[in-house]
Design a protein around this motif. Structure first.
Motif, PDB file in Angstrom:
ATOM      1  N   ALA A 180       8.701   6.500  -6.151  1.00 15.35           N
ATOM      2  CA  ALA A 180       8.897   7.744  -5.428  1.00 15.35           C
ATOM      3  C   ALA A 180       8.064   7.801  -4.148  1.00 15.35           C
ATOM      4  O   ALA A 180       8.386   8.552  -3.245  1.00 15.35           O
ATOM      5  N   ARG A 181       6.979   7.010  -4.076  1.00 12.10           N
ATOM      6  CA  ARG A 181       6.093   7.058  -2.906  1.00 12.10           C
ATOM      7  C   ARG A 181       6.413   5.919  -1.951  1.00 12.10           C
ATOM      8  O   ARG A 181       6.721   4.813  -2.370  1.00 12.10           O
ATOM      9  N   ARG A 182       6.318   6.207  -0.676  1.00 13.77           N
ATOM     10  CA  ARG A 182       6.540   5.174   0.335  1.00 13.77           C
ATOM     11  C   ARG A 182       5.498   4.078   0.189  1.00 13.77           C
ATOM     12  O   ARG A 182       4.321   4.350   0.001  1.00 13.77           O
ATOM     13  N   GLN A 183       5.948   2.844   0.318  1.00 19.59           N
ATOM     14  CA  GLN A 183       5.071   1.682   0.272  1.00 19.59           C
ATOM     15  C   GLN A 183       5.121   0.989   1.633  1.00 19.59           C
ATOM     16  O   GLN A 183       6.188   0.902   2.255  1.00 19.59           O
ATOM     17  N   PHE A 184       3.980   0.487   2.087  1.00 20.22           N
ATOM     18  CA  PHE A 184       3.889  -0.180   3.383  1.00 20.22           C
ATOM     19  C   PHE A 184       3.211  -1.526   3.233  1.00 20.22           C
ATOM     20  O   PHE A 184       2.324  -1.700   2.390  1.00 20.22           O
ATOM     21  N   SER A 185       3.583  -2.448   4.102  1.00 20.81           N
ATOM     22  CA  SER A 185       2.929  -3.747   4.191  1.00 20.81           C
ATOM     23  C   SER A 185       1.545  -3.542   4.814  1.00 20.81           C
ATOM     24  O   SER A 185       1.360  -2.622   5.627  1.00 20.81           O
TER      25      SER A 185
ATOM     26  N   SER B 156       8.674   1.556   6.159  1.00 28.31           N
ATOM     27  CA  SER B 156       8.181   1.404   4.796  1.00 28.31           C
ATOM     28  C   SER B 156       8.990   0.306   4.127  1.00 28.31           C
ATOM     29  O   SER B 156      10.079  -0.048   4.582  1.00 28.31           O
ATOM     30  N   LEU B 157       8.436  -0.225   3.063  1.00 28.63           N
ATOM     31  CA  LEU B 157       9.119  -1.272   2.312  1.00 28.63           C
ATOM     32  C   LEU B 157      10.101  -0.632   1.343  1.00 28.63           C
ATOM     33  O   LEU B 157       9.911   0.497   0.897  1.00 28.63           O
ATOM     34  N   GLU B 158      11.129  -1.347   1.029  1.00 25.71           N
ATOM     35  CA  GLU B 158      12.059  -0.867   0.008  1.00 25.71           C
ATOM     36  C   GLU B 158      11.340  -0.915  -1.328  1.00 25.71           C
ATOM     37  O   GLU B 158      10.734  -1.926  -1.681  1.00 25.71           O
TER      38      GLU B 158
ATOM     39  N   ALA C   6       2.003  12.267   9.904  1.00 30.88           N
ATOM     40  CA  ALA C   6       2.213  11.473  11.119  1.00 30.88           C
ATOM     41  C   ALA C   6       2.861  10.136  10.766  1.00 30.88           C
ATOM     42  O   ALA C   6       3.724   9.645  11.506  1.00 30.88           O
ATOM     43  N   LEU C   7       2.480   9.556   9.631  1.00 34.16           N
ATOM     44  CA  LEU C   7       3.104   8.292   9.203  1.00 34.16           C
ATOM     45  C   LEU C   7       4.600   8.494   8.960  1.00 34.16           C
ATOM     46  O   LEU C   7       5.419   7.664   9.378  1.00 34.16           O
TER      47      LEU C   7
ATOM     48  N   MET D 228       0.854  -1.181   0.000  1.00 34.85           N
ATOM     49  CA  MET D 228       0.000   0.000   0.000  1.00 34.85           C
ATOM     50  C   MET D 228       0.897   1.241   0.000  1.00 34.85           C
ATOM     51  O   MET D 228       1.890   1.269   0.720  1.00 34.85           O
ATOM     52  N   ASP D 229       0.484   2.257  -0.725  1.00 34.98           N
ATOM     53  CA  ASP D 229       1.263   3.481  -0.665  1.00 34.98           C
ATOM     54  C   ASP D 229       0.780   4.317   0.523  1.00 34.98           C
ATOM     55  O   ASP D 229      -0.223   4.016   1.159  1.00 34.98           O
ATOM     56  N   ILE D 230       1.524   5.363   0.822  1.00 39.62           N
ATOM     57  CA  ILE D 230       1.279   6.141   2.031  1.00 39.62           C
ATOM     58  C   ILE D 230      -0.117   6.756   2.052  1.00 39.62           C
ATOM     59  O   ILE D 230      -0.753   6.827   3.105  1.00 39.62           O
ATOM     60  N   SER D 231      -0.635   7.155   0.909  1.00 37.58           N
ATOM     61  CA  SER D 231      -1.966   7.758   0.889  1.00 37.58           C
ATOM     62  C   SER D 231      -3.043   6.725   1.225  1.00 37.58           C
ATOM     63  O   SER D 231      -4.021   7.038   1.894  1.00 37.58           O
ATOM     64  N   GLU D 232      -2.850   5.494   0.764  1.00 33.83           N
ATOM     65  CA  GLU D 232      -3.814   4.434   1.079  1.00 33.83           C
ATOM     66  C   GLU D 232      -3.766   4.092   2.569  1.00 33.83           C
ATOM     67  O   GLU D 232      -4.808   3.886   3.201  1.00 33.83           O
TER      68      GLU D 232
END
Length: 146
Positions: free
Chosen positions: A34-39, A28-30, A16-17, A1-5
Motif C-alpha cells: 500500500a505504501r510507495r517504494q523508491f529506489s 516509485s517502484l512497482e 512533496a515527494l 525504501m518506503d516514502i517515509s524513509e
C-alpha cells in the motif's frame, strides 16, 4: 525504501515527494504494498532537484534534466543560460547594495536631493520592470515549499 524513509533521509516532505512523482521528477517502484517504494537512487535525484531549485530552475526545467529512467541528463546550454541570468541578477543586487549603503551615509539634507539616491531609484524602477516581465527573476511558480 518506503516514502517515509525517503522523507526522513532526504528532508523532503512526503507530500512533496508525491507532488514530484505526479510532476514526473521521480518514480516509485512497482510494488504490491500500500505504501510507495523508491529506489535508493531517488536520494540523488532529490539532491539534484534541490540544487536546481536553489539555482532558480522551475520544476519543469528540472524534469528535463533527467532521462526517463531517472538518470541525470543536464543540458549545458541551459546551465550556461541560467548562470548568465544569475550573474545579471547579482550585478543588479550589488548595485542596489552600493546605493543603499550610500543612502545611509549620504550628507545630502534629504534623499530626494541626492543624485546617487535618484540613480538608485531609477535602477530599481528598471529592475522592477524586468522582474515583472519575467526576464531576470527566477521562476518559482508551482513549486511546493519544502
Amino acid at each position: 525504501m518506503d516514502i517515509s524513509e525517503v522523507a526522513r533521509k532526504s528532508g523532503v516532505a512526503a507530500s512533496a515527494l508525491r507532488y514530484y512523482e505526479r510532476k514526473g521528477l521521480i518514480q516509485s517502484l512497482e510494488s504490491g504494498g500500500a505504501r510507495r517504494q523508491f529506489s535508493p537512487a531517488v536520494l540523488d535525484q532529490l539532491a539534484l532537484i534541490a540544487l536546481g531549485q536553489a539555482a532558480g530552475f522551475s520544476l519543469d526545467e528540472i524534469r528535463v534534466m533527467f532521462t526517463p529512467g531517472g538518470q541525470p541528463n543536464i543540458d549545458r546550454a541551459m546551465l550556461a543560460s541560467k548562470a548568465d541570468e544569475l550573474e545579471r541578477m547579482v550585478k543588479r543586487l550589488k548595485a542596489m547594495v552600493e546605493g543603499l549603503r550610500h543612502a545611509v551615509a549620504c550628507p545630502a539634507p534629504s534623499h530626494a536631493a541626492c543624485p546617487s539616491f535618484q540613480r538608485l531609484l531609477k535602477a530599481a524602477a528598471a529592475g522592477a520592470l524586468e522582474t515583472r516581465q519575467g526576464r531576470l527573476a527566477p521562476r518559482r511558480a508551482g513549486q511546493p515549499r519544502l
